[in-house]
Every structure is written in structure tokens, then in C-alpha cells.
Design an enzyme around this catalytic site. Sequence first.
Site, PDB file in Angstrom:
ATOM      1  N   SER A 233      47.424  37.305  52.265  1.00  0.00           N
ATOM      2  CA  SER A 233      46.194  37.258  52.221  1.00  0.00           C
ATOM      3  C   SER A 233      45.225  37.905  53.274  1.00  0.00           C
ATOM      4  O   SER A 233      45.237  38.701  53.604  1.00  0.00           O
ATOM      5  CB  SER A 233      45.874  35.563  53.963  1.00  0.00           C
ATOM      6  OG  SER A 233      45.281  35.386  54.241  1.00  0.00           O
ATOM      7  N   ALA A 234      43.174  37.979  53.587  1.00  0.00           N
ATOM      8  CA  ALA A 234      43.088  38.965  54.030  1.00  0.00           C
ATOM      9  C   ALA A 234      42.813  38.927  55.763  1.00  0.00           C
ATOM     10  O   ALA A 234      42.402  40.277  56.242  1.00  0.00           O
ATOM     11  CB  ALA A 234      41.671  39.434  53.321  1.00  0.00           C
TER      12      ALA A 234
ATOM     13  N   GLU B 183      44.763  27.698  47.386  1.00  0.00           N
ATOM     14  CA  GLU B 183      45.259  28.367  48.366  1.00  0.00           C
ATOM     15  C   GLU B 183      46.903  29.333  47.233  1.00  0.00           C
ATOM     16  O   GLU B 183      46.673  30.535  47.093  1.00  0.00           O
ATOM     17  CB  GLU B 183      46.175  28.467  49.223  1.00  0.00           C
ATOM     18  CG  GLU B 183      46.166  29.600  50.431  1.00  0.00           C
ATOM     19  CD  GLU B 183      44.695  29.659  50.751  1.00  0.00           C
ATOM     20  OE1 GLU B 183      43.869  30.329  50.810  1.00  0.00           O
ATOM     21  OE2 GLU B 183      43.911  28.778  51.392  1.00  0.00           O
TER      22      GLU B 183
ATOM     23  N   THR C  95      37.501  30.848  54.132  1.00  0.00           N
ATOM     24  CA  THR C  95      37.909  31.188  55.602  1.00  0.00           C
ATOM     25  C   THR C  95      37.542  30.209  56.541  1.00  0.00           C
ATOM     26  O   THR C  95      35.687  30.159  57.094  1.00  0.00           O
ATOM     27  CB  THR C  95      38.414  32.284  55.896  1.00  0.00           C
ATOM     28  OG1 THR C  95      37.525  33.088  55.757  1.00  0.00           O
ATOM     29  CG2 THR C  95      39.623  32.431  54.652  1.00  0.00           C
TER      30      THR C  95
ATOM     31  N   THR D 236      41.795  28.497  56.495  1.00  0.00           N
ATOM     32  CA  THR D 236      41.046  28.439  54.871  1.00  0.00           C
ATOM     33  C   THR D 236      40.895  27.165  54.253  1.00  0.00           C
ATOM     34  O   THR D 236      42.576  27.582  54.429  1.00  0.00           O
ATOM     35  CB  THR D 236      41.543  29.394  54.435  1.00  0.00           C
ATOM     36  OG1 THR D 236      40.261  29.616  53.534  1.00  0.00           O
ATOM     37  CG2 THR D 236      42.997  29.875  54.483  1.00  0.00           C
TER      38      THR D 236
ATOM     39  N   ARG E 172      50.057  29.266  56.952  1.00  0.00           N
ATOM     40  CA  ARG E 172      49.519  29.382  55.455  1.00  0.00           C
ATOM     41  C   ARG E 172      50.286  28.371  54.534  1.00  0.00           C
ATOM     42  O   ARG E 172      51.762  27.993  54.922  1.00  0.00           O
ATOM     43  CB  ARG E 172      50.367  31.196  55.661  1.00  0.00           C
ATOM     44  CG  ARG E 172      49.478  32.130  54.184  1.00  0.00           C
ATOM     45  CD  ARG E 172      48.466  31.828  54.043  1.00  0.00           C
ATOM     46  NE  ARG E 172      47.837  32.658  52.046  1.00  0.00           N
ATOM     47  CZ  ARG E 172      46.493  33.009  52.044  1.00  0.00           C
ATOM     48  NH1 ARG E 172      45.806  31.894  52.487  1.00  0.00           N
ATOM     49  NH2 ARG E 172      46.782  33.007  50.935  1.00  0.00           N
TER      50      ARG E 172
END
Length: 591
Positions: free
Chosen positions: A464-465, A432, A393, A411, A122
Site C-alpha cells: 500500500s502507498a 484490495e 482511501t 480504504t 490491512r
Amino acid sequence: MASKWIEEQPLVHRRDIRISSKSRIAAGLLVLLVLWRYGLPSSIHFGFSSEEPKQLGAVASEHALCSRYGADMLERGGNAADAMVATMFCIGVVGMYHSGIGGGGFMLIKSPDGDFEFVDFRETAPAAIVALGKNTSAGLRSGVPGEVRGLEYLHRKYGVLPWSVVLEPAIRTARDGFLVQEDLVNYIDMAVEETGEDFLSKHPSWAVDFSPSGSRVRLGDTMTRRRLAATLERISVDGPDAFYSGPIAEDMVASLRNVGGIMTLEDLANYTVVTRDTSHIDYRGYQITSTTAPSSGTIAMNILKVLDTYDEFFTPGTTELSTHRMIEAMKFAFGLRTRLGDPSFVHGMEEYENHILSAEMIDHIRQSISDSHTQDTSAYNPDGLEVVNSTGTAHIATVDHQGLAISATTTINRLFGNQIMCDRTGIIMNNEMDDFSVPTSSPPTFGHTPSSTNFAEPGKRPLSAISPAIILHPDGSLFLIAGSAGSNWITTTTVQNIISGIDQNLAAQEILATPRVHHQLIPNHAIFETTYDNGTVDFLSQLGHEVTWYPPAASMAHLIRVNADGGFDPAGDPRLKNSGGVVALQRRKFW
């Protein structure tokens, strides 16, 4: 020597092999002459083997071309890691609206030995991060990209083909061009409508790729990204360090600083991936593994663990009530999600995630769900914290015949990231930092309070999902590689696809074609795809649910199911026109 030979050869597809009729006749006569001369058995079979080609693995992604490139790696002697690297780099070229080397993500890996690893690549907040807000400049919205380091980690630990080989398809595609297809046109139109400005044509840096003749590329055109091709070639030759230092890094920093950014060369040089604990549950006897914070794998696992307590779930005659129970479980889970954050910065996060999956929490949620009505938001989120929404994403699944399986989501956040194209390198930067919660002294959106666990700090990774998952049969054999793309729908889509696979025993394409519903608690309404059953939606309205409709375009999942005979069943989401799953086959040989 073998590796060097592979590295020097161009990719060759089966369709490129041509044998003329005259050559076949000549070859046949020669073989007959040999048989006559040496008396070899006349029963020998000529031509190709009649046996079915062996399946070497499979790839599923949002673009069939990239899935094909991943399968090519498997057919050239590579494994699922090589396939993932090739596919993800390719997606960054042709699906640049969702992902690319200017972004980052999460990856779940199952080794052939059965061990699981969660790799967090990430984006991180720059060291000089300041408080973000609605009027934050575009340059401040970018985190330090992690995709290249993430793929480097995967390739070094698991890959077998040379680094230059797995990058070659993406480089070639960016340099020589690719067909502009329906999905790209659709996302271009959406981005322009969203911003109210045709930045793809009017901004010189974007126009080089998107409007080379003065007007935007159209369906059927061939599009090139030659600056990005040169960038990828540098990364291919000099290794991933070339991205995090030198001219490429300097171009990213300069491009961001031109629009108010604060990222430095030191931020890029200091970026590292993080390996974290995984989350595990049993569901109907199946073993499900997912990720932990700052992703939302634990939230997906919580939903499934609650639903596992219901014996009659999506059985004949229970669809309406099962949908209500599932939505209620989603709401409780998103209430718990409001306290998630980067474990490297939030004390006690591991204990909190263990609590989320504890028997006590599952029993509490089960007892709190009423089959006769839904409840006010405060019942699910008593602290009144906001629900952070992610966007964008791209999801990819790969597997090989040796048992290496990978579920990865990458993403750049919203469409085309922060809409900054680096001038010299062609890199599209992420936005982000918008996934952090923003401290505010005024009433926040929907009247809920920002969560301090997700406030930005230097080096921190935003919530994040993303929820990749790998599912094993009760006997430990591989069953499903799942995951999704598309904002907070990622988590709920992954859950529904797992349910469709296990509870309803659907094939891969059937799983993905099933209509979806989403509820993230805030705002307090259930969102149904327009293809959802009207009777079920009416039933939920009678229970007090606020309902709304949305076209089937919010989430895009791609997955691989393993059939009972061990064969691979990959599929791309039918909500995308150009997605696809590809099975890699062992090349047939002459006898």
C-alpha cells in the site's frame, strides 16, 4: 454507573441549548434576592465564564460532519481513540466511495507517554486465493476486511467511552439520513463515468440507497443507509465479533460467492490485526515517526532523509532547484519501493527497510542526484520492477489534550470498492486484491516486471502507498499529525505537507492549500497540479523532466498542527468541498 448514564444519553450539541429571556430574568431576580438576603459579595460574576474554553483536542477528516462527531466524543469525556472510532465509522457511512467496514487500513498511534505503535488492519488474501489477472471476477478482488478489528483494537487499548457510544453517531446518521453534498455527487459521477454503467441506479442492491425513488440521489437530497445502520447497531450491541461471524459474515460471503468469490466464514473468523515496527528519522531536528511495510511509510521517510542533506531547501530563490531535488528523491524512493512486501511473508524485509534508511543508502542517493539534469528510469530502478498503484482511501487525524495522537488511513481501494453491495447488510466490499502484483508471461505494463515480493498468497497483505506520520518538535512536543489519501500520491503528498510545515512553517490550512507534484517513477513523468507555478514547471522541463498536468483532485490530506501556544490547528483538504477540522472545547459552565 457513570458509564451507563453516558451510554443512555443522546448526543447533545451546544447549539441545542436554549434559555428564554424570561427564564434569564427570573433567574437573575432570584440570585439578587439571595444576595440581598445573605449578604454575599456583590462583585460575583454571573453567567458564563469569561475565560476562553479549554481545548480538549481536535479532529480532521474528509467530512466536517464526521469530524464534528469525533469532537463530540472528546467533549463527552472521551479521548483521541474514541474520536477516531466515531469519525472512521461515520466516514464509512457518508464517504462510502472511499472507505467503510468492508475495507481496511493502517494506523499510527502516539501514546501520552510518547510511545509509538503501528497497527496494521490491512485486508488479507483469502485462504483459497488464486492467481489474479485483468479478467479476474469481481468476487475475487475482495480481501478479508480489517477495519472493524482495527477499531476494536484501538478502542480496547486506548478508548474510555463505551463502544456503543462511539458507534452511535454513525448509526444515527445511516438510519436518519445525511445531506447529499458536493463531494458525494462528484464521486458518484466519477464512478459512473469510470465504469460506463450507472450501477448505483440499475443494480437493485445499490439502488435501495442511491436511487430509492427510481433516480439517483442529487445534491441537497437526504440519503439514508438503513441496512448499514442495522449492521452497525448489531456490531454496537454484540461487539466486533458480530462482523466476523454470524449473519453479517454470512451475507458478505454469499454476496461475494454470487460473483465468483472464494472468501469463507473461516477467512473472516481468522482475521487479526498485526502490530509492526515503526520507522523513525530526524528531519531538520524534528523527530518523524511513520509506518513500515506493507505500507509505504519507510519510502516517505527515505525521501525526507535524502532532502535533509540539503541545507538550502525551499528557501528564497531555491524553489525551482528544490522541486527538482525533491522529484529526484521521489524517483529513487519509488525504485526502492518495488521490493517491498508483507514482512510476514517476505524474508529479510526488516533488514531491507533498515537499508532503505541507512546512511549508506541516503548518501548513495544524494550523490546520484544531479542538479543539472534528470535521468533514465533504469538509474532509479535497475532491476526493472513495476510500481504498484493504489487507489481510493480516506485519512483521519485525531489528538487530545493528554497527548494521545492518531494518524489513520482506511480504504476500500477504488471508488466504491469492487462495486459489490452486500444485499442484507449494506456493506460495500473492497477490491484490495488488485494491489497485489500479478505474475505474467507477457510483457507487463510500461515494460516492467511484476515484483514477486508482492505476489498474492493466502493470508498475505498487499503493498500500500499509505504513509501516516506523526512529527515531534526537537524538544519532543507534538508538532504535526500528517497523512493523506489518494493512490500513490499518498506518499508524496505526505512528504510535501511535512516540508511545508517544517521548512516553510505554514499553518494547517496553508499547508494543505499548497500545490502538489507527484512522481512515482513509472510512468516516467512528473504530474503537477494545475495550480502549480508555471515557471517552476518550465525549469524542470529544461532539466529533462517529462511533465503533465492534473486537476487538484488526486490526493486529499487532512492534518492537525499544534501551534506554539499548544493550541490545535486542524484542517481538511480544500480540494474537497465538505472536508473539515474541528477543535473540541470544554463546555462552558454556569458559575
